[in-house]
Write an enzyme that holds these catalytic residues in place. Sequence first.
Site, PDB file in Angstrom:
ATOM      1  N   HIS A 126      -1.596 -29.600 -24.451  1.00  0.00           N
ATOM      2  CA  HIS A 126      -2.544 -29.752 -25.560  1.00  0.00           C
ATOM      3  C   HIS A 126      -1.936 -29.287 -26.883  1.00  0.00           C
ATOM      4  O   HIS A 126      -2.655 -29.030 -27.843  1.00  0.00           O
ATOM      5  CB  HIS A 126      -3.853 -29.009 -25.264  1.00  0.00           C
ATOM      6  CG  HIS A 126      -4.704 -29.704 -24.236  1.00  0.00           C
ATOM      7  ND1 HIS A 126      -5.837 -29.155 -23.686  1.00  0.00           N
ATOM      8  CD2 HIS A 126      -4.580 -30.929 -23.667  1.00  0.00           C
ATOM      9  CE1 HIS A 126      -6.364 -30.007 -22.819  1.00  0.00           C
ATOM     10  NE2 HIS A 126      -5.625 -31.083 -22.784  1.00  0.00           N
ATOM     11  N   THR A 195      -9.065 -22.576 -15.392  1.00  0.00           N
ATOM     12  CA  THR A 195      -9.524 -23.769 -16.110  1.00  0.00           C
ATOM     13  C   THR A 195     -10.838 -24.255 -15.496  1.00  0.00           C
ATOM     14  O   THR A 195     -11.013 -24.193 -14.277  1.00  0.00           O
ATOM     15  CB  THR A 195      -8.479 -24.911 -16.126  1.00  0.00           C
ATOM     16  OG1 THR A 195      -9.036 -26.026 -16.837  1.00  0.00           O
ATOM     17  CG2 THR A 195      -8.047 -25.351 -14.750  1.00  0.00           C
TER      18      THR A 195
HETATM   19  N1  APR Z   1      -9.631 -15.070 -14.941  1.00  0.00           N
HETATM   20  C1  APR Z   1      -9.715 -16.292 -14.345  1.00  0.00           C
HETATM   21  N2  APR Z   1     -10.506 -17.268 -14.795  1.00  0.00           N
HETATM   22  C2  APR Z   1     -11.253 -17.030 -15.889  1.00  0.00           C
HETATM   23  C3  APR Z   1     -11.214 -15.790 -16.575  1.00  0.00           C
HETATM   24  C4  APR Z   1     -10.362 -14.770 -16.035  1.00  0.00           C
HETATM   25  N3  APR Z   1     -10.250 -13.559 -16.605  1.00  0.00           N
HETATM   26  N4  APR Z   1     -12.063 -15.854 -17.629  1.00  0.00           N
HETATM   27  C5  APR Z   1     -12.598 -17.072 -17.617  1.00  0.00           C
HETATM   28  N5  APR Z   1     -12.117 -17.795 -16.567  1.00  0.00           N
HETATM   29  C6  APR Z   1     -12.384 -19.199 -16.209  1.00  0.00           C
HETATM   30  C7  APR Z   1     -13.814 -19.651 -16.428  1.00  0.00           C
HETATM   31  O1  APR Z   1     -14.585 -19.420 -15.264  1.00  0.00           O
HETATM   32  C8  APR Z   1     -13.620 -21.150 -16.695  1.00  0.00           C
HETATM   33  O2  APR Z   1     -13.610 -21.889 -15.478  1.00  0.00           O
HETATM   34  O3  APR Z   1     -11.607 -19.980 -17.095  1.00  0.00           O
HETATM   35  C9  APR Z   1     -12.223 -21.222 -17.306  1.00  0.00           C
HETATM   36  C10 APR Z   1     -12.221 -21.500 -18.800  1.00  0.00           C
HETATM   37  O4  APR Z   1     -12.726 -22.784 -19.011  1.00  0.00           O
HETATM   38  P1  APR Z   1     -12.712 -23.490 -20.437  1.00  0.00           P
HETATM   39  O5  APR Z   1     -13.228 -22.582 -21.468  1.00  0.00           O
HETATM   40  O6  APR Z   1     -13.397 -24.794 -20.271  1.00  0.00           O
HETATM   41  O7  APR Z   1     -11.148 -23.681 -20.728  1.00  0.00           O
HETATM   42  P2  APR Z   1     -10.190 -24.868 -20.300  1.00  0.00           P
HETATM   43  O8  APR Z   1     -10.462 -25.318 -18.919  1.00  0.00           O
HETATM   44  O9  APR Z   1      -8.811 -24.415 -20.619  1.00  0.00           O
HETATM   45  O10 APR Z   1     -10.608 -26.009 -21.318  1.00  0.00           O
HETATM   46  C11 APR Z   1      -9.890 -27.209 -21.317  1.00  0.00           C
HETATM   47  O11 APR Z   1     -11.047 -27.917 -23.281  1.00  0.00           O
HETATM   48  O12 APR Z   1     -11.912 -27.773 -25.440  1.00  0.00           O
HETATM   49  C12 APR Z   1     -10.836 -28.089 -24.669  1.00  0.00           C
HETATM   50  O13 APR Z   1      -8.701 -28.365 -25.548  1.00  0.00           O
HETATM   51  C13 APR Z   1      -9.549 -27.381 -25.025  1.00  0.00           C
HETATM   52  O14 APR Z   1      -7.624 -26.975 -23.611  1.00  0.00           O
HETATM   53  C14 APR Z   1      -9.041 -26.853 -23.702  1.00  0.00           C
HETATM   54  C15 APR Z   1      -9.761 -27.751 -22.702  1.00  0.00           C
END
Ligand code: APR
Length: 246
Positions: A126, A195
Amino acid sequence: MKGIMEELSQRIEQLKSKLRDSRYIVALTGAGISAESGVPTFRGENGLWKQYRAEDLATPESFTRSPKLVWEWYNWRRQLIAPLTYNAAHRALAELEEKFPHFTLITQNVDGLHKKAGSKNVLEIHGSIWKVRCTACNHISENYEVPIKILPHCKMCGGLLRPHVVWFGEPLPPDVSEETQRALGVCDFLMVIGTSGVVHPVASFPYYARAKGAFVVEVNLERTPISPIAHETILGKAGEIVPLFL
Ligand code: APR
């Protein structure tokens, strides 16, 4: 409590032995791995998309409409991320890379913390909040100014610069996308860490790797749409769980 810890360490031992027998290892990370460093995630209770509208800030249309507003938001995020550093999970992945000759880290994170932690073979699918791209000549350069001057212009051609990140509705950069596809196609051990698994195309990567024969382990605070196809989902904080794989 003791029972739960014993069960966890037994599961991790089994996974470690599976990992040791693997040749091509891929870690796929999302915002959750940087949460313990203080970087806000996008979804969930305090997620950025709870407070802000993605369609106003993270689409090509929003940048065309108001480059100033979008840059202000990125400046705010640059300011927030700049003083933060990697955590135990980032470090553990960098150490795993040193132990395995074929280790690829695919990250959706734009914060740069994997590289800061020492990971080398990193595919930032990204993009990076520390890179800018010219909207006229497409020249990409690193930029660590905090705050960045609004509106920034290209040193090569004078065109308007944009953050070198992938916004909603945009494809992944073709070179990174190809490398990702190749790594997932041959991978025999995939770790999916922090994620939500709802943003495509990344959400389909674990499905693809599994179909190609990978053993899939997920580390997350909660179950996600990836969990049904993961061989194991370990519920817990990335900073506590990932180092156990060392
Ligand atoms: N350890 C493990 N997992 C965690 C922790 C932690 N300390 N804190 C949060 N999480 C998990 C949450 O449960 C969730 O499933 O991380 C995940 C974060 O999800 P998102 O906020 O949706 O992030 P991501 O999956 O990276 O988003 C994907 O969305 O908006 C776009 O471009 C942006 O790259 C990003 C994409």
